[in-house]
Design an enzyme around this catalytic site. Sequence first.
Site, mmCIF file in Angstrom:
data_model
loop_
_atom_site.group_PDB
_atom_site.id
_atom_site.type_symbol
_atom_site.label_atom_id
_atom_site.label_comp_id
_atom_site.label_asym_id
_atom_site.label_seq_id
_atom_site.Cartn_x
_atom_site.Cartn_y
_atom_site.Cartn_z
ATOM 1 N N ASP A 47 89.264 48.861 8.942
ATOM 2 C CA ASP A 47 89.872 49.962 9.654
ATOM 3 C C ASP A 47 91.385 50.332 9.237
ATOM 4 O O ASP A 47 92.283 49.390 9.398
ATOM 5 C CB ASP A 47 89.756 49.734 11.141
ATOM 6 C CG ASP A 47 90.535 50.664 12.021
ATOM 7 O OD1 ASP A 47 89.744 51.561 12.341
ATOM 8 O OD2 ASP A 47 91.691 50.476 12.444
ATOM 9 N N TYR A 52 99.038 54.380 8.827
ATOM 10 C CA TYR A 52 99.318 52.927 8.587
ATOM 11 C C TYR A 52 100.232 52.802 7.163
ATOM 12 O O TYR A 52 100.522 51.717 6.915
ATOM 13 C CB TYR A 52 98.216 52.225 8.789
ATOM 14 C CG TYR A 52 97.204 51.892 9.821
ATOM 15 C CD1 TYR A 52 97.959 52.295 11.053
ATOM 16 C CD2 TYR A 52 96.208 51.485 10.033
ATOM 17 C CE1 TYR A 52 97.311 52.170 12.234
ATOM 18 C CE2 TYR A 52 95.420 51.265 11.013
ATOM 19 C CZ TYR A 52 95.869 51.670 12.212
ATOM 20 O OH TYR A 52 95.236 51.650 13.459
ATOM 21 N N LYS A 77 92.159 57.367 9.487
ATOM 22 C CA LYS A 77 92.471 58.339 10.824
ATOM 23 C C LYS A 77 93.405 59.326 10.317
ATOM 24 O O LYS A 77 94.433 59.175 9.570
ATOM 25 C CB LYS A 77 92.796 57.564 11.924
ATOM 26 C CG LYS A 77 92.170 56.252 12.165
ATOM 27 C CD LYS A 77 92.788 55.611 13.199
ATOM 28 C CE LYS A 77 92.045 54.067 13.656
ATOM 29 N NZ LYS A 77 92.330 53.175 12.661
ATOM 30 N N HIS A 110 93.452 60.426 15.123
ATOM 31 C CA HIS A 110 94.065 59.184 15.806
ATOM 32 C C HIS A 110 94.570 59.314 17.184
ATOM 33 O O HIS A 110 94.126 58.613 17.932
ATOM 34 C CB HIS A 110 95.286 58.986 14.696
ATOM 35 C CG HIS A 110 95.803 57.537 14.658
ATOM 36 N ND1 HIS A 110 96.195 56.842 13.679
ATOM 37 C CD2 HIS A 110 95.253 56.559 15.615
ATOM 38 C CE1 HIS A 110 96.574 55.609 13.893
ATOM 39 N NE2 HIS A 110 96.056 55.387 15.022
#
Length: 280
Positions: A47, A52, A77, A110
């Site tokens: 994930d 990120y 996402k 997200h």
Amino acid sequence: MTNQIPEITLHDGVQIPAVGFGTYKLKGHHGAQAINHAIANGYRLLDSAYNYENEATVGEAIRRSSVPREELFITSKLPGRYHHYEDAIITIQESLFRANLDYYDLYLIHWPNPIQDNYIEAWQALIDAQKFGYIRSIGVCNFLPEHIERLEKETGILPTVNQIELHPQFNQLEQLKWHKEHQIITESWSPLTRGSQLLQDKRIQKIADQYHKTVSQIILRWHYQLGAIAIPKSVSPVRQKENISIFDFQLSETEMMMINQLTQPDGRIKDQDPAVYEEF
């Protein structure tokens, strides 16, 4: 290592592992090494997210792995600043380029960012990206039922997955029930509450002692029996193995109820309420 993690079938027919590996803050060489260890230890669901800033790290871990790409399940996402349709399509392409992948198995919005109120555009972009072959399955994160109802009303398509904050201190049982009624699979982010005092809870420790398991394993088994896909993160190969060694025992209804009773009305880790929170 043979993968022993069960799989769940999404409402579009795509199969997803019942436990995954979170990659938040795993970057660079050490991040790729930790993710590669996770794959070697049996994880197949990885994930990630555009925000990120580690999609390339995930891609590098995949490149280093001996496990074929088609046996892995990779998620990323869409960030809040790219909800407009054209921006979303380009961002999905960029996500693929960063990871050096031909497709994502699952791509999620997200956050709904309801104040900006562009999530319908973003959802339409995911629908089309799936048609283009960029994504196998499409879903959302942190969406409340009213957000999802609007997606269905305006596009006719429900997400396969909703990834939400879920842990014993914020068990989300009402939303879990709503998801099940609509054939949406729940994923749990921060399933162990990011190293909070929960791991020192004597009540869970007592259950762990009975099963000769760790507190983390008891909590992750609780997620599994709720029907939620937990995505724990650890850079320790030992803990990585522990976190997926949860399929050789079963919690009783009384034990499940006891863990559920740990929930708190204000149990969110960072008070990120999807009704008002806006992601950049």
